[in-house]
Design an enzyme around this catalytic site. Structure first.
Site, mmCIF file in Angstrom:
data_model
loop_
_atom_site.group_PDB
_atom_site.id
_atom_site.type_symbol
_atom_site.label_atom_id
_atom_site.label_comp_id
_atom_site.label_asym_id
_atom_site.label_seq_id
_atom_site.Cartn_x
_atom_site.Cartn_y
_atom_site.Cartn_z
ATOM 1 C CG HIS A 1 -12.083 69.490 89.091
ATOM 2 N ND1 HIS A 1 -12.828 68.426 89.578
ATOM 3 C CD2 HIS A 1 -10.983 68.918 88.548
ATOM 4 C CE1 HIS A 1 -12.211 67.294 89.330
ATOM 5 N NE2 HIS A 1 -11.080 67.572 88.712
ATOM 6 N NE ARG B 1 -14.510 61.637 88.720
ATOM 7 C CZ ARG B 1 -13.696 62.490 88.100
ATOM 8 N NH1 ARG B 1 -12.786 62.068 87.236
ATOM 9 N NH2 ARG B 1 -13.764 63.787 88.359
ATOM 10 C CG ASP B 2 -10.000 63.503 89.341
ATOM 11 O OD1 ASP B 2 -9.010 62.965 88.826
ATOM 12 O OD2 ASP B 2 -10.370 64.656 89.053
ATOM 13 C CG ASN C 1 -8.598 66.190 91.975
ATOM 14 O OD1 ASN C 1 -8.329 65.119 91.472
ATOM 15 N ND2 ASN C 1 -9.592 66.952 91.557
ATOM 16 C CB CYS D 1 -7.574 62.767 83.591
ATOM 17 S SG CYS D 1 -8.477 62.076 82.195
ATOM 18 C CG HIS E 1 -6.198 67.950 88.636
ATOM 19 N ND1 HIS E 1 -6.002 66.610 88.887
ATOM 20 C CD2 HIS E 1 -7.488 68.067 88.218
ATOM 21 C CE1 HIS E 1 -7.110 65.942 88.634
ATOM 22 N NE2 HIS E 1 -8.045 66.802 88.215
HETATM 23 P P1 HMG Z 1 -16.087 54.672 72.345
HETATM 24 O O1 HMG Z 1 -15.128 53.517 72.165
HETATM 25 O O2 HMG Z 1 -16.090 55.741 71.309
HETATM 26 O O3 HMG Z 1 -17.579 54.183 72.574
HETATM 27 O O4 HMG Z 1 -15.811 55.290 73.785
HETATM 28 P P2 HMG Z 1 -18.559 53.281 71.771
HETATM 29 O O5 HMG Z 1 -19.911 53.856 71.928
HETATM 30 O O6 HMG Z 1 -18.016 53.038 70.365
HETATM 31 O O7 HMG Z 1 -18.492 51.906 72.579
HETATM 32 C C1 HMG Z 1 -17.323 51.102 72.642
HETATM 33 C C2 HMG Z 1 -17.541 50.005 73.681
HETATM 34 O O8 HMG Z 1 -17.719 50.580 74.977
HETATM 35 C C3 HMG Z 1 -18.830 49.187 73.430
HETATM 36 O O9 HMG Z 1 -18.605 47.890 73.936
HETATM 37 C C4 HMG Z 1 -19.852 49.882 74.307
HETATM 38 O O10 HMG Z 1 -20.913 49.067 74.686
HETATM 39 C C5 HMG Z 1 -18.995 50.232 75.512
HETATM 40 P P3 HMG Z 1 -18.139 46.680 72.967
HETATM 41 O O11 HMG Z 1 -19.230 46.565 71.961
HETATM 42 O O12 HMG Z 1 -16.810 47.097 72.356
HETATM 43 O O13 HMG Z 1 -18.014 45.520 73.899
HETATM 44 N N1 HMG Z 1 -19.511 51.394 76.254
HETATM 45 C C6 HMG Z 1 -19.796 51.384 77.565
HETATM 46 N N2 HMG Z 1 -19.707 50.414 78.502
HETATM 47 C C7 HMG Z 1 -20.093 50.730 79.745
HETATM 48 N N3 HMG Z 1 -20.536 51.975 80.103
HETATM 49 C C8 HMG Z 1 -20.627 52.945 79.198
HETATM 50 C C9 HMG Z 1 -20.254 52.662 77.863
HETATM 51 N N4 HMG Z 1 -20.235 53.411 76.750
HETATM 52 C C10 HMG Z 1 -19.792 52.617 75.762
HETATM 53 N N5 HMG Z 1 -21.058 54.162 79.570
HETATM 54 C C11 HMG Z 1 -16.641 56.462 75.721
HETATM 55 C C12 HMG Z 1 -16.522 56.439 74.202
HETATM 56 C C13 HMG Z 1 -17.158 57.817 76.111
HETATM 57 C C14 HMG Z 1 -17.603 55.360 76.150
HETATM 58 C C15 HMG Z 1 -15.231 56.164 76.335
HETATM 59 O O14 HMG Z 1 -14.274 56.981 75.711
HETATM 60 C C16 HMG Z 1 -15.207 56.415 77.815
HETATM 61 O O15 HMG Z 1 -15.819 55.688 78.576
HETATM 62 N N6 HMG Z 1 -14.448 57.422 78.256
HETATM 63 C C17 HMG Z 1 -14.359 57.786 79.675
HETATM 64 C C18 HMG Z 1 -13.011 58.400 79.966
HETATM 65 C C19 HMG Z 1 -12.946 58.837 81.406
HETATM 66 O O16 HMG Z 1 -13.671 58.353 82.271
HETATM 67 N N7 HMG Z 1 -12.003 59.780 81.704
HETATM 68 C C20 HMG Z 1 -11.781 60.261 83.032
HETATM 69 C C21 HMG Z 1 -12.879 61.147 83.544
HETATM 70 S S1 HMG Z 1 -12.769 62.819 82.955
HETATM 71 C C22 HMG Z 1 -11.711 63.589 84.112
HETATM 72 O O17 HMG Z 1 -11.057 62.928 84.878
HETATM 73 C C23 HMG Z 1 -11.680 65.088 84.191
HETATM 74 C C24 HMG Z 1 -12.426 65.645 85.415
HETATM 75 O O18 HMG Z 1 -11.871 65.156 86.622
HETATM 76 C C25 HMG Z 1 -12.369 67.176 85.435
HETATM 77 C C26 HMG Z 1 -10.951 67.745 85.226
HETATM 78 O O19 HMG Z 1 -10.012 67.337 85.926
HETATM 79 O O20 HMG Z 1 -10.830 68.608 84.360
HETATM 80 C C27 HMG Z 1 -13.910 65.243 85.384
HETATM 81 MG MG MG Z 2 -10.052 65.955 87.548
#
Ligand code: HMG
Ligand code: MG
Length: 303
Positions: free
Chosen positions: A207, A15-16, A249, A240, A209
Protein backbone atom coordinates in the site's frame (compact mmCIF):
# COMPACT_ATOMS: atom_id res chain seq x y z
CA UNK A 1 11.28 -15.25 -9.22
CA UNK A 2 9.24 -14.30 -12.29
CA UNK A 3 6.94 -11.28 -12.37
CA UNK A 4 3.27 -12.19 -11.70
CA UNK A 5 1.05 -12.40 -14.78
CA UNK A 6 -2.03 -11.30 -12.84
CA UNK A 7 -2.19 -8.60 -10.17
CA UNK A 8 -5.05 -7.94 -7.75
CA UNK A 9 -5.70 -4.19 -7.49
CA UNK A 10 -7.33 -3.04 -4.24
CA UNK A 11 -9.14 0.29 -4.49
CA UNK A 12 -8.73 2.73 -1.60
CA UNK A 13 -10.31 5.92 -2.96
CA UNK A 14 -13.60 5.85 -1.06
CA UNK A 15 -11.91 5.20 2.30
CA UNK A 16 -8.27 6.37 2.31
CA UNK A 17 -9.19 9.05 -0.22
CA UNK A 18 -12.31 10.56 1.30
CA UNK A 19 -11.05 10.32 4.91
CA UNK A 20 -8.41 12.90 3.97
CA UNK A 21 -10.61 15.47 2.23
CA UNK A 22 -11.30 18.72 4.05
CA UNK A 23 -14.89 18.82 2.93
CA UNK A 24 -17.43 16.22 3.98
CA UNK A 25 -18.85 14.56 0.89
CA UNK A 26 -22.58 13.85 0.64
CA UNK A 27 -23.54 10.22 1.23
CA UNK A 28 -25.20 9.94 -2.19
CA UNK A 29 -22.00 11.10 -3.90
CA UNK A 30 -19.91 8.51 -2.02
CA UNK A 31 -22.40 5.83 -3.06
CA UNK A 32 -22.27 6.93 -6.70
CA UNK A 33 -18.45 6.99 -6.60
CA UNK A 34 -18.28 3.44 -5.22
CA UNK A 35 -20.89 2.21 -7.71
CA UNK A 36 -18.83 3.63 -10.58
CA UNK A 37 -15.73 1.91 -9.18
CA UNK A 38 -17.69 -1.34 -8.98
CA UNK A 39 -18.47 -1.07 -12.70
CA UNK A 40 -14.73 -1.05 -13.54
CA UNK A 41 -14.04 -4.65 -12.56
CA UNK A 42 -12.00 -3.85 -9.43
CA UNK A 43 -12.02 -6.99 -7.24
CA UNK A 44 -11.71 -5.17 -3.88
CA UNK A 45 -13.10 -1.75 -3.03
CA UNK A 46 -12.58 -0.46 0.48
CA UNK A 47 -15.88 1.23 1.14
CA UNK A 48 -15.66 3.20 4.39
CA UNK A 49 -14.58 3.04 8.05
CA UNK A 50 -16.51 2.14 11.17
CA UNK A 51 -14.18 4.22 13.34
CA UNK A 52 -14.97 6.92 15.87
CA UNK A 53 -16.84 9.74 14.09
CA UNK A 54 -14.82 12.11 16.25
CA UNK A 55 -11.60 10.68 14.81
CA UNK A 56 -12.76 10.71 11.17
CA UNK A 57 -15.87 12.90 10.75
CA UNK A 58 -15.58 12.52 6.96
CA UNK A 59 -16.76 8.89 7.22
CA UNK A 60 -19.38 9.28 9.96
CA UNK A 61 -22.05 8.10 7.50
CA UNK A 62 -20.39 4.66 7.15
CA UNK A 63 -23.56 2.65 7.79
CA UNK A 64 -25.60 4.64 5.25
CA UNK A 65 -22.86 4.38 2.61
CA UNK A 66 -22.39 0.68 3.16
CA UNK A 67 -26.06 -0.22 3.02
CA UNK A 68 -26.72 1.93 -0.07
CA UNK A 69 -23.87 0.83 -2.35
CA UNK A 70 -24.59 -1.74 -5.03
CA UNK A 71 -22.57 -4.84 -4.16
CA UNK A 72 -21.30 -6.54 -7.25
CA UNK A 73 -20.95 -10.32 -7.17
CA UNK A 74 -17.39 -11.43 -6.52
CA UNK A 75 -16.22 -8.01 -5.29
CA UNK A 76 -15.04 -7.53 -1.69
CA UNK A 77 -16.05 -4.33 0.07
CA UNK A 78 -13.93 -4.24 3.26
CA UNK A 79 -14.48 -1.62 5.94
CA UNK A 80 -12.06 -0.46 8.62
CA UNK A 81 -12.90 -1.63 12.15
CA UNK A 82 -10.53 -0.49 14.95
CA UNK A 83 -12.32 -2.34 17.76
CA UNK A 84 -15.28 -4.61 18.56
CA UNK A 85 -17.61 -1.61 18.56
CA UNK A 86 -16.61 -0.90 14.96
CA UNK A 87 -17.02 -4.57 14.05
CA UNK A 88 -20.54 -4.68 15.51
CA UNK A 89 -21.49 -1.55 13.53
CA UNK A 90 -20.01 -3.13 10.38
CA UNK A 91 -21.90 -6.39 10.91
CA UNK A 92 -25.15 -4.49 11.49
CA UNK A 93 -24.65 -2.76 8.13
CA UNK A 94 -24.10 -6.13 6.43
CA UNK A 95 -20.31 -6.05 5.92
CA UNK A 96 -18.68 -9.36 5.02
CA UNK A 97 -15.07 -8.14 4.94
CA UNK A 98 -13.21 -5.98 7.44
CA UNK A 99 -9.76 -4.53 7.97
CA UNK A 100 -7.92 -4.02 11.24
CA UNK A 101 -5.07 -1.53 11.27
CA UNK A 102 -1.96 -1.05 13.33
CA UNK A 103 1.58 0.05 12.53
CA UNK A 104 5.30 -0.47 12.99
CA UNK A 105 5.71 2.94 14.68
CA UNK A 106 4.59 3.36 18.30
CA UNK A 107 4.18 7.11 17.94
CA UNK A 108 1.92 6.79 14.91
CA UNK A 109 -0.16 3.99 16.44
CA UNK A 110 -0.80 6.13 19.52
CA UNK A 111 -1.93 9.12 17.46
CA UNK A 112 -3.97 7.08 15.03
CA UNK A 113 -5.85 4.66 17.28
CA UNK A 114 -4.82 5.74 20.80
CA UNK A 115 -3.21 2.35 21.55
CA UNK A 116 0.30 0.97 21.84
CA UNK A 117 1.15 -1.58 19.17
CA UNK A 118 0.78 -4.37 21.75
CA UNK A 119 -2.62 -3.03 22.86
CA UNK A 120 -3.75 -2.92 19.23
CA UNK A 121 -2.76 -6.56 18.75
CA UNK A 122 -4.74 -7.54 21.85
CA UNK A 123 -7.75 -5.50 20.68
CA UNK A 124 -7.64 -7.02 17.19
CA UNK A 125 -7.43 -10.55 18.56
CA UNK A 126 -11.01 -10.15 19.79
CA UNK A 127 -12.10 -8.37 16.61
CA UNK A 128 -10.62 -11.03 14.31
CA UNK A 129 -11.91 -13.96 16.39
CA UNK A 130 -15.42 -12.50 16.34
CA UNK A 131 -15.16 -11.74 12.60
CA UNK A 132 -13.98 -15.25 11.79
CA UNK A 133 -16.83 -16.76 13.85
CA UNK A 134 -19.06 -14.80 11.46
CA UNK A 135 -17.25 -16.08 8.35
CA UNK A 136 -15.84 -12.67 7.49
CA UNK A 137 -12.73 -12.00 5.40
CA UNK A 138 -10.12 -10.02 7.31
CA UNK A 139 -7.29 -7.80 6.14
CA UNK A 140 -4.60 -6.51 8.49
CA UNK A 141 -2.70 -3.27 7.83
CA UNK A 142 0.82 -2.54 9.03
CA UNK A 143 1.26 1.21 8.54
CA UNK A 144 4.43 3.32 8.60
CA UNK A 145 6.42 0.29 7.41
CA UNK A 146 8.94 2.51 5.61
CA UNK A 147 9.10 5.46 7.98
CA UNK A 148 7.19 7.33 10.65
CA UNK A 149 5.86 10.89 10.47
CA UNK A 150 7.04 11.37 14.05
CA UNK A 151 10.73 10.62 13.55
CA UNK A 152 10.82 7.36 15.51
CA UNK A 153 12.90 4.71 13.75
CA UNK A 154 11.01 1.89 12.03
CA UNK A 155 12.92 -1.37 11.72
CA UNK A 156 12.03 -4.02 9.10
CA UNK A 157 12.09 -6.61 11.93
CA UNK A 158 9.23 -4.72 13.61
CA UNK A 159 7.21 -4.76 10.37
CA UNK A 160 7.75 -8.53 10.13
CA UNK A 161 6.89 -9.05 13.82
CA UNK A 162 3.61 -7.11 13.62
CA UNK A 163 2.69 -8.77 10.30
CA UNK A 164 3.29 -12.23 11.77
CA UNK A 165 1.10 -11.45 14.79
CA UNK A 166 -1.73 -10.27 12.51
CA UNK A 167 -1.38 -13.40 10.40
CA UNK A 168 -1.28 -15.68 13.46
CA UNK A 169 -4.52 -14.22 14.83
CA UNK A 170 -6.30 -15.15 11.59
CA UNK A 171 -5.99 -12.29 9.09
CA UNK A 172 -6.43 -13.51 5.51
CA UNK A 173 -4.13 -10.89 4.01
CA UNK A 174 -1.60 -8.34 5.27
CA UNK A 175 -1.21 -4.95 3.62
CA UNK A 176 2.11 -3.25 4.24
CA UNK A 177 1.65 0.52 4.22
CA UNK A 178 4.03 3.29 3.28
CA UNK A 179 1.69 5.73 5.00
CA UNK A 180 3.73 8.87 4.36
CA UNK A 181 5.26 7.88 1.03
CA UNK A 182 8.94 7.83 2.01
CA UNK A 183 9.89 4.32 0.84
CA UNK A 184 12.38 3.48 -1.91
CA UNK A 185 12.88 0.23 -3.87
CA UNK A 186 15.94 -0.91 -1.90
CA UNK A 187 13.73 -0.97 1.23
CA UNK A 188 11.24 -3.13 -0.64
CA UNK A 189 14.11 -5.44 -1.65
CA UNK A 190 15.06 -5.80 2.01
CA UNK A 191 11.55 -6.13 3.42
CA UNK A 192 9.92 -8.64 1.07
CA UNK A 193 12.35 -11.54 1.66
CA UNK A 194 12.19 -10.88 5.42
CA UNK A 195 8.38 -11.05 5.33
CA UNK A 196 8.49 -14.09 3.06
CA UNK A 197 10.38 -16.14 5.66
CA UNK A 198 7.27 -16.15 7.89
CA UNK A 199 4.31 -15.36 5.63
CA UNK A 200 3.34 -16.70 2.19
CA UNK A 201 3.99 -13.92 -0.32
CA UNK A 202 0.58 -14.62 -1.87
CA UNK A 203 -0.96 -13.16 1.33
CA UNK A 204 0.99 -9.89 1.24
CA UNK A 205 -0.20 -6.65 -0.34
CA UNK A 206 1.67 -3.36 -0.59
CA UNK A 207 0.00 0.00 0.00
CA UNK A 208 2.17 2.80 -1.31
CA UNK A 209 1.41 6.47 -0.91
CA UNK A 210 3.01 8.52 -3.67
CA UNK A 211 4.05 11.55 -1.64
CA UNK A 212 7.57 11.66 -3.08
CA UNK A 213 6.91 10.00 -6.44
CA UNK A 214 8.44 6.62 -5.54
CA UNK A 215 5.27 4.50 -5.45
CA UNK A 216 5.50 2.95 -8.93
CA UNK A 217 9.21 2.25 -8.52
CA UNK A 218 8.33 0.45 -5.29
CA UNK A 219 5.59 -1.54 -7.03
CA UNK A 220 8.07 -2.57 -9.70
CA UNK A 221 10.52 -3.71 -7.03
CA UNK A 222 7.82 -5.68 -5.22
CA UNK A 223 6.69 -7.32 -8.49
CA UNK A 224 10.23 -8.62 -8.99
CA UNK A 225 9.84 -10.49 -5.69
CA UNK A 226 6.51 -12.01 -6.78
CA UNK A 227 4.15 -9.67 -4.88
CA UNK A 228 0.84 -9.66 -6.74
CA UNK A 229 -1.54 -7.52 -4.64
CA UNK A 230 -1.34 -3.71 -4.63
CA UNK A 231 -3.47 -0.98 -3.11
CA UNK A 232 -4.13 2.20 -5.02
CA UNK A 233 -6.61 5.01 -5.16
CA UNK A 234 -8.79 6.34 -7.95
CA UNK A 235 -7.27 9.59 -9.20
CA UNK A 236 -4.54 9.36 -6.53
CA UNK A 237 -6.77 10.42 -3.63
CA UNK A 238 -5.66 9.57 -0.13
CA UNK A 239 -3.77 10.32 3.05
CA UNK A 240 -4.16 9.84 6.76
CA UNK A 241 -5.24 12.78 8.94
CA UNK A 242 -3.09 11.32 11.75
CA UNK A 243 0.08 11.18 9.62
CA UNK A 244 1.23 14.76 9.02
CA UNK A 245 2.49 15.25 5.47
CA UNK A 246 0.84 12.11 4.08
CA UNK A 247 -0.60 12.73 0.64
CA UNK A 248 -2.36 10.57 -1.90
CA UNK A 249 -2.10 6.87 -2.55
CA UNK A 250 -0.57 5.63 -5.75
CA UNK A 251 -3.21 6.46 -8.38
CA UNK A 252 -5.17 3.44 -9.61
CA UNK A 253 -4.88 4.78 -13.16
CA UNK A 254 -1.07 5.00 -12.78
CA UNK A 255 -0.85 1.46 -11.45
CA UNK A 256 -3.14 0.06 -14.17
CA UNK A 257 -1.31 1.94 -16.92
CA UNK A 258 2.02 0.45 -15.87
CA UNK A 259 0.75 -3.08 -15.24
CA UNK A 260 -1.26 -3.31 -18.46
CA UNK A 261 1.67 -1.85 -20.42
CA UNK A 262 3.86 -4.61 -18.99
CA UNK A 263 1.33 -7.22 -20.14
CA UNK A 264 0.16 -7.95 -16.59
CA UNK A 265 -3.57 -8.61 -16.34
CA UNK A 266 -5.81 -7.09 -13.66
CA UNK A 267 -9.36 -7.56 -14.97
CA UNK A 268 -9.91 -3.82 -14.41
CA UNK A 269 -11.06 -1.37 -17.08
CA UNK A 270 -8.83 1.72 -16.78
CA UNK A 271 -11.30 3.97 -18.64
CA UNK A 272 -14.04 3.08 -16.18
CA UNK A 273 -11.80 3.90 -13.19
CA UNK A 274 -11.14 7.23 -14.94
CA UNK A 275 -14.92 7.78 -15.12
CA UNK A 276 -15.18 7.28 -11.36
CA UNK A 277 -12.25 9.66 -10.77
CA UNK A 278 -13.81 12.27 -13.06
CA UNK A 279 -17.07 12.04 -11.11
CA UNK A 280 -15.41 12.46 -7.70
CA UNK A 281 -13.16 15.26 -8.98
CA UNK A 282 -16.32 17.17 -9.90
CA UNK A 283 -17.73 16.60 -6.42
CA UNK A 284 -14.51 17.58 -4.65
CA UNK A 285 -13.89 20.61 -6.84
CA UNK A 286 -10.14 20.10 -7.09
CA UNK A 287 -7.64 18.50 -9.43
CA UNK A 288 -6.59 14.87 -8.94
CA UNK A 289 -2.92 13.95 -8.76
CA UNK A 290 -2.73 10.68 -10.75
CA UNK A 291 -0.55 11.37 -13.78
CA UNK A 292 -2.24 8.73 -15.95
CA UNK A 293 -5.64 10.19 -15.04
CA UNK A 294 -4.42 13.68 -15.99
CA UNK A 295 -3.02 12.40 -19.30
CA UNK A 296 -6.31 10.68 -20.16
CA UNK A 297 -8.24 13.85 -19.38
CA UNK A 298 -5.88 15.96 -21.49
CA UNK A 299 -6.33 13.53 -24.38
CA UNK A 300 -10.13 13.91 -24.11
CA UNK A 301 -9.85 17.71 -23.98
CA UNK A 302 -7.58 17.75 -27.06
CA UNK A 303 -10.11 15.86 -29.23
P1 HMG B 1 -10.48 6.38 21.86
O1 HMG B 1 -10.91 7.81 22.10
O2 HMG B 1 -9.27 5.89 22.58
O3 HMG B 1 -11.66 5.35 22.08
O4 HMG B 1 -10.30 6.21 20.29
P2 HMG B 1 -12.62 5.04 23.27
O5 HMG B 1 -12.84 3.58 23.28
O6 HMG B 1 -12.11 5.71 24.54
O7 HMG B 1 -13.97 5.76 22.82
C1 HMG B 1 -14.09 7.17 22.71
C2 HMG B 1 -15.42 7.50 22.04
O8 HMG B 1 -15.44 6.97 20.71
C3 HMG B 1 -16.62 6.84 22.75
O9 HMG B 1 -17.74 7.68 22.54
C4 HMG B 1 -16.82 5.55 21.97
O10 HMG B 1 -18.12 5.05 22.04
C5 HMG B 1 -16.51 6.03 20.56
P3 HMG B 1 -18.20 8.76 23.64
O11 HMG B 1 -18.49 7.96 24.86
O12 HMG B 1 -17.03 9.72 23.83
O13 HMG B 1 -19.38 9.42 23.01
N1 HMG B 1 -16.04 4.94 19.69
C6 HMG B 1 -16.60 4.62 18.52
N2 HMG B 1 -17.65 5.14 17.84
C7 HMG B 1 -17.97 4.57 16.67
N3 HMG B 1 -17.28 3.53 16.13
C8 HMG B 1 -16.24 3.00 16.77
C9 HMG B 1 -15.87 3.54 18.02
N4 HMG B 1 -14.90 3.24 18.89
C10 HMG B 1 -15.02 4.09 19.92
N5 HMG B 1 -15.57 1.97 16.22
C11 HMG B 1 -10.35 4.77 18.35
C12 HMG B 1 -9.83 4.98 19.77
C13 HMG B 1 -9.61 3.60 17.77
C14 HMG B 1 -11.85 4.50 18.42
C15 HMG B 1 -10.12 6.09 17.54
O14 HMG B 1 -8.79 6.52 17.72
C16 HMG B 1 -10.37 5.89 16.07
O15 HMG B 1 -11.50 5.70 15.66
N6 HMG B 1 -9.32 5.98 15.25
C17 HMG B 1 -9.43 5.78 13.80
C18 HMG B 1 -8.38 6.59 13.08
C19 HMG B 1 -8.45 6.33 11.60
O16 HMG B 1 -9.47 5.91 11.06
N7 HMG B 1 -7.32 6.62 10.89
C20 HMG B 1 -7.24 6.48 9.47
C21 HMG B 1 -7.21 5.05 9.01
S1 HMG B 1 -5.60 4.31 9.14
C22 HMG B 1 -4.83 4.74 7.63
O17 HMG B 1 -5.30 5.59 6.92
C23 HMG B 1 -3.61 3.98 7.18
C24 HMG B 1 -3.90 2.98 6.05
O18 HMG B 1 -4.42 3.63 4.91
C25 HMG B 1 -2.63 2.22 5.65
C26 HMG B 1 -1.42 3.15 5.40
O19 HMG B 1 -1.53 4.12 4.64
O20 HMG B 1 -0.38 2.85 5.99
C27 HMG B 1 -4.93 1.92 6.50
MG1 MG C 1 -3.19 4.70 3.45
Amino acid sequence: MSIPRFVTVCEMGARDGLQNEHSVIRTEDKVRFIDLLSDSGLPLIEATSFVSPKAIPQLADAADVFTQIRKRDGVRYPVLTPNVKGLERAKAAGAESIAVFTAASEAFTKRNINMTIDESIETFRDVVRNAKENNMWVRGYVSTAFGSPFGDAVQPEKVVDVSRKLMDMGCDEISIGDTIGVGVPSQVDELVPALGRDIPLSKIAFHFHDTRGTALANVYAALQHGIAIFDSSSGGLGGCPYAPGATGNLGTEDLLYMLHGMGIETGVDLAKVRDASRFIAGVLGHELTSKAYQALERAVAAK
